[in-house]
Motif scaffolding. Structure first.
Motif: not given
Lengths: 211, 211
Positions: A28, A31, B203-204
């Motif tokens: 996480e 990301q 999320s994209e």
């Protein structure tokens, strides 16, 4: 100087411990860090594919000049560039600026016009080169992000983008694989881990110009 | 998640406080961090020019499309690529490996041969492109390094390398200016500081492939 110690700890890991996995929280952070990478004009012409699937990773080894760390690592990060950065992509950015900042359209108009002209007239190869340079900023950020969190990594330019595209279905997502970075934990017997870091002396790579 | 907070704090600073200076220790961390940046094959085809001279910085503003932050900042980092990466440069790297690691010459020989062939046959433009990509890794690392230390920065691709070469005498040092990064402290009235960060949703930009 804690960071310097962390960056010194980092090395291009050649053999990962294939039994140790990164936690969901560690993935996480990576990301989120990727999403916060600075990019030219803030356009973010990048996506990050995070592969955590040993069978798929094994397939990628064949497209990575046989480098086994891609199969062993807890996860493989594939930094991809967008194949198309067109007017719609730029418009999408400005829509987001308007939404997030509530900036009036007329304030954004000159910069919007400038960027649209710039991106619509640029040859596709120039755009791909521009985007691929941004991928390297992300790589630099992610390598440091990992070092800070004591996550081992191996930055890789040497792989077949076509092969990665085939295995990961990147073309259908409009992406081209640009840089690869297996991450996880070094194997206790990775002989590279014990080798001293080789660097040009600081006095050779820094030029100070002081008033 | 401390890093995420730090990276969220970072923004491309448009106006610096020209009265606040970075300490020698802060500059030292940045220099060390630059020297520890990962580069292709570990060859480090880069140098970092650290300008802390307001008169010279003012001259650079004219070669930075008038962007005043170059003049205001406590220091201006100029990430440069080596104009010549030739056989001698590669040999120098392997000499260093031998010195630092005590690696026997015969162990290094195959890789040495491979790299020499690779670099001697590559066209100059390809080498410059390869080197310039490494400059972006350094930029990514330095932006994060600064954010962690609460040092403000502004990554810049938009400037005249020729102008920078003239002012800083880079050509005579065998260097080409590739990226610029004024650093220091944001001015209390930099309107950009208060604006919300605009980013594509996580999320994209993240694609997860899990087994």
């Amino acid at each position: 100087m804690e960071l310097i110690e962390q960056l010194s700890w980092r090395y291009a890991t050649k053999k990962f411990d294939d039994q140790r996995l990164l936690s969901a929280e560690q993935i996480e952070v990576i990301q989120q860090s990727f999403g916060l990478t600075a990019t030219s004009y803030g356009l973010q012409p990048l996506k990050l594919v995070v592969v955590q699937d040993k069978a798929i990773q094994e397939q990628l080894v064949a497209h990575s000049f046989g480098q086994k760390q891609v199969g062993q690592a807890s996860a493989v990060l594939v930094i991809c560039v967008e194949q198309v950065v067109d007017a719609a992509f730029v418009e999408n950015y400005f829509d987001r600026v308007q939404q997030v900042r509530n900036t009036p359209a007329e304030v954004l108009a000159p910069f919007r016009k400038h960027l649209l002209e710039n991106f619509v007239t640029k040859p596709k190869e120039d755009l791909q080169l521009w985007a691929s340079k941004q991928a390297y900023i992300a790589l630099g950020n992610l390598l440091t992000t990992c070092a800070i969190h004591r996550i081992d990594s191996c930055p890789m330019e040497g792989f077949s983008p076509q092969g990665y595209d085939e295995v990961l279905g990147l073309t259908s997502r409009g992406l081209t694989a640009t840089l690869v970075m297996p991450i996880g934990y070094r194997a206790s017997d990775d002989f590279m881990a014990s080798l001293a870091k080789v660097r040009r002396p600081i006095s050779e790579v820094i030029i100070e110009i002081k008033g």
